[in-house]
Design a protein around this motif. Sequence first.
Motif, PDB file in Angstrom:
ATOM      1  N   CYS A 114     -29.217  65.183  98.986  1.00 43.87           N
ATOM      2  CA  CYS A 114     -28.425  64.217  99.633  1.00 43.87           C
ATOM      3  C   CYS A 114     -27.037  64.235  98.889  1.00 43.87           C
ATOM      4  O   CYS A 114     -27.081  64.647  97.783  1.00 43.87           O
ATOM      5  CB  CYS A 114     -29.050  63.051  99.377  1.00 43.87           C
ATOM      6  SG  CYS A 114     -27.937  61.637 100.174  1.00 43.87           S
ATOM      7  N   LEU A 116     -24.981  61.696  98.587  1.00 40.32           N
ATOM      8  CA  LEU A 116     -24.257  60.361  98.535  1.00 40.32           C
ATOM      9  C   LEU A 116     -24.335  60.057  97.014  1.00 40.32           C
ATOM     10  O   LEU A 116     -23.738  58.900  96.675  1.00 40.32           O
ATOM     11  CB  LEU A 116     -24.824  59.410  99.475  1.00 40.32           C
ATOM     12  CG  LEU A 116     -24.413  59.792 101.053  1.00 40.32           C
ATOM     13  CD1 LEU A 116     -24.987  58.800 101.805  1.00 40.32           C
ATOM     14  CD2 LEU A 116     -22.927  60.252 101.182  1.00 40.32           C
ATOM     15  N   PHE A 120     -29.035  54.942  91.268  1.00 45.13           N
ATOM     16  CA  PHE A 120     -30.538  54.839  90.912  1.00 45.13           C
ATOM     17  C   PHE A 120     -31.498  55.826  91.585  1.00 45.13           C
ATOM     18  O   PHE A 120     -32.484  55.679  91.827  1.00 45.13           O
ATOM     19  CB  PHE A 120     -30.686  53.484  91.489  1.00 45.13           C
ATOM     20  CG  PHE A 120     -30.313  52.995  92.833  1.00 45.13           C
ATOM     21  CD1 PHE A 120     -31.152  53.241  93.787  1.00 45.13           C
ATOM     22  CD2 PHE A 120     -28.976  52.753  92.851  1.00 45.13           C
ATOM     23  CE1 PHE A 120     -30.566  52.916  95.450  1.00 45.13           C
ATOM     24  CE2 PHE A 120     -28.460  52.124  94.231  1.00 45.13           C
ATOM     25  CZ  PHE A 120     -29.277  52.235  95.356  1.00 45.13           C
ATOM     26  N   GLY A 124     -30.275  61.919  94.984  1.00 44.43           N
ATOM     27  CA  GLY A 124     -28.731  62.026  95.074  1.00 44.43           C
ATOM     28  C   GLY A 124     -28.316  62.860  93.905  1.00 44.43           C
ATOM     29  O   GLY A 124     -27.232  63.557  94.071  1.00 44.43           O
ATOM     30  N   ARG A 354     -37.223  53.990  94.174  1.00 44.32           N
ATOM     31  CA  ARG A 354     -36.881  53.048  94.963  1.00 44.32           C
ATOM     32  C   ARG A 354     -37.580  52.372  95.798  1.00 44.32           C
ATOM     33  O   ARG A 354     -37.374  51.481  96.532  1.00 44.32           O
ATOM     34  CB  ARG A 354     -35.787  54.064  95.937  1.00 44.32           C
ATOM     35  CG  ARG A 354     -34.785  52.986  96.465  1.00 44.32           C
ATOM     36  CD  ARG A 354     -33.736  53.627  97.124  1.00 44.32           C
ATOM     37  NE  ARG A 354     -33.062  53.188  98.021  1.00 44.32           N
ATOM     38  CZ  ARG A 354     -32.375  53.671  99.228  1.00 44.32           C
ATOM     39  NH1 ARG A 354     -32.143  54.924  99.019  1.00 44.32           N
ATOM     40  NH2 ARG A 354     -31.978  53.105 100.077  1.00 44.32           N
TER      41      ARG A 354
END
Length: 365
Positions: A114, A116, A120, A124, A354
């Motif tokens: 990803c 972005l 957390f 990413g 998450r």
Amino acid sequence: MVGAHLRSQTPSSLAVLWPDLPLDDGVARRIVGRVVGEDRDDLEGVRGLSRRLAAEIAARSHTLRLEVVDRRASRIDPFVKYLFRAADGRVFEAVRIPLERPRWSVCVSSQAGCALGCVFCETGRLGLERGLEPWEIVEQVLTVRREGPERPVTGVVFQGQGEPFQNYDNVIRAAEILRDPCGARIGGDRITISTVGVLPMMERYTAEGHPYRLILSLTSALQDKRAGLVPLARRHPVDALAAAMRRHAEKRGGPVNLAWVLMAGINTGADEARALGRLFAGVRVRLSAIDVNDPTGRFHPPDDAERSRFFSALAGNGIGFVRRYSGGADIHAACGMLASQSTGGTAFPRRGRRGRAEDAEKNNE
Ligand code: SF4
């Protein structure tokens, strides 16, 4: 592989894919029914399809599969975590989530990695490798269906690796195939797309009027704080995202759906609840709260007292909420922090943080 992947097609896209071939809508529907609905790779005996036409289609297309590199079944509950590998070596994950009735939901990845970089999130940290093709998303669901025939698959959530709205066209195409009566036959309202807030795509999604549920993973309603957690927030501020969700709820009907990862001392204060109350005054909100689960130890879940205070503050500000619980804890099935072993992370041994999978479970009930 040359040519189009047949499991990346809806009946209507297939019917116009090769204008020189006499493929009418009925035959296109039956081909999708064969390769997705029946989960087969051959076109033998498809009604209305001559052998010659079947051979021509086979020469122009393919039905490649993903390799299942690993699957981990929970000993505690029926969660299963899958690690897939594509032909180019990219790896990504999906989680089979048990629903109550009993049914399965599947938390799917929409990208390998990803771009972005939410602080957390393990995914990413990998950076973006590439967006997944529609068939690579569909195949995650078909694999669960094939391997768990004792229950039907009735829900799909785009909350695995990647930001779905950064692979918009392929995600929407995959959702169409999954929803199609000839495809996986999953109700549109049982398909959930979760975004961290790609505003232009949220607006486009609302304008296009898709039947799938939209969730904004907000996690902080305070702009400066959110920008520190979700770098994308610097481009698309909280106010604008809230306005977009209000417009979406107004057009679509139903509540504004939000996801919230509870992090002790970070986003559980009364200031957050007040900000939410302001942003969504007069609108019905359904906030799904899940404890953070951080293998690095940087973020901690709140204790019971802190969590209760936050929930009371939410209620006091008119924000509806549900608490999500972890499932498949022994296999770290929570699929928010997906990192893949072959790209330097440790997809299976580490703890997910998450809690997207658990969130997904409830949201598809
Ligand atoms: S939380 Fe979602 S959008 Fe953010 S880095 Fe992780 S996968 Fe990407």
